[in-house]
Design an enzyme around this catalytic site. Structure first.
Site, PDB file in Angstrom:
ATOM      1  N   ILE A  17       0.857  -1.184   0.000  1.00 25.19           N
ATOM      2  CA  ILE A  17       0.000   0.000   0.000  1.00 25.19           C
ATOM      3  C   ILE A  17       0.896   1.238   0.000  1.00 25.19           C
ATOM      4  CG2 ILE A  17      -1.778   1.283   1.247  1.00 25.19           C
ATOM      5  CD1 ILE A  17      -2.776  -1.370   2.341  1.00 25.19           C
ATOM      6  N   GLY A  18       0.874   1.978  -1.105  1.00 21.91           N
ATOM      7  CA  GLY A  18       1.732   3.140  -1.246  1.00 21.91           C
ATOM      8  C   GLY A  18       0.977   4.440  -1.100  1.00 21.91           C
ATOM      9  N   ASN A  19       1.642   5.538  -1.443  1.00 16.50           N
ATOM     10  CA  ASN A  19       1.023   6.857  -1.316  1.00 16.50           C
ATOM     11  C   ASN A  19      -0.042   7.096  -2.378  1.00 16.50           C
ATOM     12  OD1 ASN A  19       2.580   8.101   0.887  1.00 16.50           O
ATOM     13  ND2 ASN A  19       4.327   7.856  -0.478  1.00 16.50           N
ATOM     14  N   THR A  20       0.138   6.514  -3.556  1.00 14.81           N
ATOM     15  CA  THR A  20      -0.769   6.762  -4.672  1.00 14.81           C
ATOM     16  C   THR A  20      -1.632   5.556  -5.002  1.00 14.81           C
ATOM     17  OG1 THR A  20       0.870   8.279  -5.611  1.00 14.81           O
ATOM     18  CG2 THR A  20      -0.914   7.552  -7.060  1.00 14.81           C
ATOM     19  N   LYS A  23      -0.867  -2.205  -4.462  1.00 15.52           N
ATOM     20  CA  LYS A  23      -0.576  -3.334  -5.335  1.00 15.52           C
ATOM     21  C   LYS A  23      -0.693  -4.627  -4.539  1.00 15.52           C
ATOM     22  CE  LYS A  23       2.834  -0.408  -7.672  1.00 15.52           C
ATOM     23  NZ  LYS A  23       4.266  -0.225  -7.976  1.00 15.52           N
ATOM     24  N   TYR A  97      20.662  -0.050  10.296  1.00 13.16           N
ATOM     25  CA  TYR A  97      20.011   1.259  10.236  1.00 13.16           C
ATOM     26  C   TYR A  97      19.745   1.735  11.667  1.00 13.16           C
ATOM     27  CZ  TYR A  97      17.054   4.773   7.895  1.00 13.16           C
ATOM     28  OH  TYR A  97      16.519   5.928   7.379  1.00 13.16           O
ATOM     29  N   GLY A 104      11.076   3.108   6.396  1.00 14.69           N
ATOM     30  CA  GLY A 104       9.913   2.810   5.574  1.00 14.69           C
ATOM     31  C   GLY A 104       9.866   1.334   5.208  1.00 14.69           C
ATOM     32  N   ASP A 106       8.390  -0.176   2.811  1.00 14.90           N
ATOM     33  CA  ASP A 106       8.612  -0.449   1.388  1.00 14.90           C
ATOM     34  C   ASP A 106      10.105  -0.460   1.075  1.00 14.90           C
ATOM     35  OD1 ASP A 106       8.718   2.286   1.953  1.00 14.90           O
ATOM     36  OD2 ASP A 106       7.990   2.876  -0.031  1.00 14.90           O
ATOM     37  N   ASP A 127      14.122   3.705  -5.971  1.00 19.20           N
ATOM     38  CA  ASP A 127      12.668   3.741  -6.157  1.00 19.20           C
ATOM     39  C   ASP A 127      12.280   5.167  -6.524  1.00 19.20           C
ATOM     40  OD1 ASP A 127       9.873   3.808  -5.968  1.00 19.20           O
ATOM     41  OD2 ASP A 127       9.843   2.327  -4.371  1.00 19.20           O
TER      42      ASP A 127
END
Length: 261
Positions: A17-20, A23, A97, A104, A106, A127
């Site tokens: 689930i992305g910003n736009t 999928k 990290y 994130g 993703d 990306d």
């Protein structure tokens, strides 16, 4: 037939689930058997997919808070063995990290995909979406982080928003124009700037690794930017893979199942 052999013959559902857009994909082992893209995914749709493919396991990555995807996660939990995805799911990658809680999902899924798709190789994962992100995985499977930059659309909007007179320029994926007027000058600056940024990151990756870094390219603006890079010296290093996040989630499911046994 062992439990693991049986498992890889089953189907697993993964969702990004992305910003736009959102999928989803269904995998049989590592074979992608169905892919869909939607503005929004509804729980009834998930139930249909699960039933159609007899899905056994599932996972989900989202840019939103978990509470916003509560209904979808409930469906996955109730109808499949759900693997909750977070930065703590390493799938074999060594994660250094320093703020994993804000990493994130993703980005992390793409790093996991690179680790399993190209083992023992230095990888730069790019990306080109709402933001342009650059994440580096070294040949030892170690991840220390990367960079986050403005995406193309964001750059156009920023020039308009933070200046007094520059217009908001529309761009529809066409070639980079010469800057013969204000609108085309903005297009040229934004697009050429992004291309130079990309080549700089790739060149730096090669210097760090001492050899040719495998460049994995994904995201909504990837196709345009790849077209601009196709004649560059870096072209042989670049692989366009629009399914990296989904493949990473699938690797987590496979890894989690094996680890449990």
């Amino acid at each position: 037939m062992s439990k693991i052999d049986s498992f890889v013959r089953m189907h697993h559902l993964v969702i990004d689930i992305g910003n736009t857009n959102s999928k989803l994909a269904v995998f049989k082992d590592r074979e992608l058997v169905e892919f869909q893209k939607h503005e929004k995914i509804f729980k009834e749709h998930l139930s249909n997919i699960i039933s159609k493919w007899n899905v056994s396991h599932s996972s989900l990555s989202s840019v939103a808070a978990e509470s916003e995807d509560h209904d979808l996660i409930n469906v996955l939990r109730s109808q499949t063995e759900y693997v909750a995805f977070s930065a703590s799911k390493t799938a074999g990658v060594q994660n250094y990290y320093e703020s994993s809680a804000t990493l994130g999902l993703d980005r992390w899924a793409k790093v996991i995909a690179a680790y399993h798709l190209y083992p023992g190789m230095d990888c730069l994962i790019i990306d080109a979406g709402s933001c342009i992100t650059y994440d580096r995985l070294n040949a030892a499977g170690e991840y220390f982080g990367g960079s986050i930059s403005l995406g193309l659309s964001m750059r156009f909007k920023a020039l308009h928003h933070f200046t007094g007179r520059l217009p908001l320029v529309e761009w529809h994926g066409t070639a980079i124009p010469e800057g013969r007027d204000t609108g085309s000058a903005i297009q040229n600056g934004v697009l050429q700037g992004a291309v130079y940024e990309l080549t700089g990151f790739i060149e730096n990756g090669n210097k760090v690794s001492g050899s040719s870094t495998k460049v994995l390219f994904t995201g909504g603006d990837a196709e345009f930017l790849l077209g601009e890079l196709k004649n560059s010296i870096f072209a042989p290093q670049i692989i366009h893979d629009p399914y990296l996040v989904l493949k990473g989630l699938n690797e987590v499911i496979l890894f989690e199942y094996v680890q449990k046994d």
